[in-house]
Motif scaffolding. Structure first.
Motif, mmCIF file in Angstrom:
data_model
loop_
_atom_site.group_PDB
_atom_site.id
_atom_site.type_symbol
_atom_site.label_atom_id
_atom_site.label_comp_id
_atom_site.label_asym_id
_atom_site.label_seq_id
_atom_site.Cartn_x
_atom_site.Cartn_y
_atom_site.Cartn_z
ATOM 1 N N LEU A 58 0.825 -1.202 0.000
ATOM 2 C CA LEU A 58 0.000 0.000 0.000
ATOM 3 C C LEU A 58 0.860 1.252 0.000
ATOM 4 C CD1 LEU A 58 -2.779 1.385 0.305
ATOM 5 C CD2 LEU A 58 -2.494 1.132 2.770
ATOM 6 N N GLY A 59 1.899 1.274 0.820
ATOM 7 C CA GLY A 59 2.786 2.434 0.872
ATOM 8 C C GLY A 59 3.485 2.688 -0.453
ATOM 9 N N VAL A 60 3.964 1.630 -1.081
ATOM 10 C CA VAL A 60 4.648 1.774 -2.369
ATOM 11 C C VAL A 60 3.678 2.251 -3.444
ATOM 12 C CG1 VAL A 60 5.809 0.483 -4.211
ATOM 13 C CG2 VAL A 60 6.481 0.137 -1.836
ATOM 14 N N VAL A 61 2.488 1.677 -3.480
ATOM 15 C CA VAL A 61 1.494 2.079 -4.478
ATOM 16 C C VAL A 61 1.115 3.547 -4.297
ATOM 17 C CG1 VAL A 61 -0.920 1.750 -5.170
ATOM 18 C CG2 VAL A 61 0.583 -0.216 -4.947
ATOM 19 N N MET A 62 0.903 3.958 -3.057
ATOM 20 C CA MET A 62 0.536 5.356 -2.804
ATOM 21 C C MET A 62 1.677 6.306 -3.174
ATOM 22 S SD MET A 62 -2.490 5.828 -1.850
ATOM 23 C CE MET A 62 -3.903 5.003 -1.186
ATOM 24 N N ALA A 63 2.905 5.942 -2.850
ATOM 25 C CA ALA A 63 4.046 6.796 -3.183
ATOM 26 C C ALA A 63 4.203 6.926 -4.692
ATOM 27 C CB ALA A 63 5.317 6.243 -2.554
ATOM 28 N N VAL A 64 4.112 5.806 -5.396
ATOM 29 C CA VAL A 64 4.233 5.853 -6.858
ATOM 30 C C VAL A 64 3.071 6.642 -7.461
ATOM 31 C CG1 VAL A 64 4.148 4.418 -8.945
ATOM 32 C CG2 VAL A 64 5.618 3.765 -7.044
ATOM 33 N N GLY A 65 1.882 6.443 -6.937
ATOM 34 C CA GLY A 65 0.718 7.197 -7.429
ATOM 35 C C GLY A 65 0.870 8.687 -7.199
ATOM 36 N N PHE A 66 1.386 9.065 -6.014
ATOM 37 C CA PHE A 66 1.583 10.482 -5.723
ATOM 38 C C PHE A 66 2.617 11.096 -6.663
ATOM 39 C CE2 PHE A 66 3.920 13.840 -3.455
ATOM 40 C CZ PHE A 66 2.895 14.760 -3.330
ATOM 41 N N VAL A 67 3.719 10.390 -6.883
ATOM 42 C CA VAL A 67 4.756 10.902 -7.787
ATOM 43 C C VAL A 67 4.208 11.022 -9.206
ATOM 44 C CG1 VAL A 67 6.971 10.336 -8.853
ATOM 45 C CG2 VAL A 67 6.699 10.148 -6.385
ATOM 46 N N ALA A 68 3.458 10.024 -9.656
ATOM 47 C CA ALA A 68 2.890 10.067 -11.011
ATOM 48 C C ALA A 68 1.882 11.210 -11.145
ATOM 49 C CB ALA A 68 2.234 8.732 -11.342
ATOM 50 N N ALA A 69 1.017 11.375 -10.169
ATOM 51 C CA ALA A 69 0.018 12.448 -10.235
ATOM 52 C C ALA A 69 0.687 13.818 -10.195
ATOM 53 C CB ALA A 69 -0.978 12.305 -9.091
ATOM 54 N N THR A 70 1.728 13.956 -9.388
ATOM 55 C CA THR A 70 2.457 15.217 -9.334
ATOM 56 C C THR A 70 3.147 15.499 -10.668
ATOM 57 O OG1 THR A 70 2.811 14.910 -6.972
ATOM 58 C CG2 THR A 70 4.212 16.520 -8.071
ATOM 59 N N ALA A 71 3.723 14.466 -11.270
ATOM 60 C CA ALA A 71 4.376 14.642 -12.578
ATOM 61 C C ALA A 71 3.356 15.053 -13.641
ATOM 62 C CB ALA A 71 5.088 13.357 -12.981
ATOM 63 N N VAL A 72 2.187 14.453 -13.619
ATOM 64 C CA VAL A 72 1.144 14.831 -14.584
ATOM 65 C C VAL A 72 0.715 16.271 -14.354
ATOM 66 C CG1 VAL A 72 -1.266 14.389 -15.224
ATOM 67 C CG2 VAL A 72 0.332 12.493 -15.004
ATOM 68 N N PHE A 73 0.573 16.663 -13.089
ATOM 69 C CA PHE A 73 0.189 18.033 -12.754
ATOM 70 C C PHE A 73 1.229 19.027 -13.270
ATOM 71 C CE2 PHE A 73 -0.110 21.557 -9.632
ATOM 72 C CZ PHE A 73 -1.432 21.909 -9.861
ATOM 73 N N VAL A 74 2.495 18.725 -13.047
ATOM 74 C CA VAL A 74 3.580 19.611 -13.498
ATOM 75 C C VAL A 74 3.634 19.653 -15.022
ATOM 76 C CG1 VAL A 74 6.092 19.900 -13.536
ATOM 77 C CG2 VAL A 74 4.927 19.387 -11.394
#
Length: 133
Positions: A58-74
């Motif tokens: 769960l922690g890894v999935v959330m971290a990867v999801g957060f990084v991906a969503a932030t990259a898409v936002f940027v």
């Protein structure tokens, strides 16, 4: 020597060391610690390892999801037409800077909230399994 001389001197240094690995005190302490941490049965150990794996996943999935969503936002801000974001000012700050500086926080709070809910759900499942035993 008088009492004044003793009071002005710092206390003598004392060296504190751990017992040697082969000594009786060290082996007794290690046995007591291992017994305290060992699960009561094999099935409990399986449940605990399963909980640890699910929380790690769960922690890894959330971290990867957060990084991906932030990259898409940027990327969305970077690929937006420059005149719109760079020429629009809010309180003297370009809109692109404001989106990057403030816009990521709701994303972080949302991911954090989702993580807490999912982690609590994992722990509730573990408790229900452990209580059934």
């Amino acid at each position: 020597m008088s009492e004044r001389d003793d009071a002005s001197r710092p206390p003598a240094r004392v060296r504190v060391t751990a017992p040697r690995a082969g000594s009786a005190a060290a082996s007794a302490r290690l046995t007591a610690q291992a017994g305290a941490e060992a699960p009561t049965s094999d099935i409990t150990g399986v449940y605990v390892r399963s909980l640890i794996r699910s929380q790690l996943r769960l922690g890894v999935v959330m971290a990867v999801g957060f990084v991906a969503a932030t990259a898409v936002f940027v990327l969305a801000i970077a690929l937006a037409p420059a005149p719109v974001l760079d020429e629009t000012f809010v309180a003297g700050v370009p809109l692109s800077w404001l989106l990057l500086g403030v816009g990521v926080y709701p994303l972080a709070i949302t991911v954090g909230g989702l993580y807490v809910r999912a982690a609590a759900r994992n722990e509730a499942r573990y408790r229900s399994l452990a209580e059934d035993e």
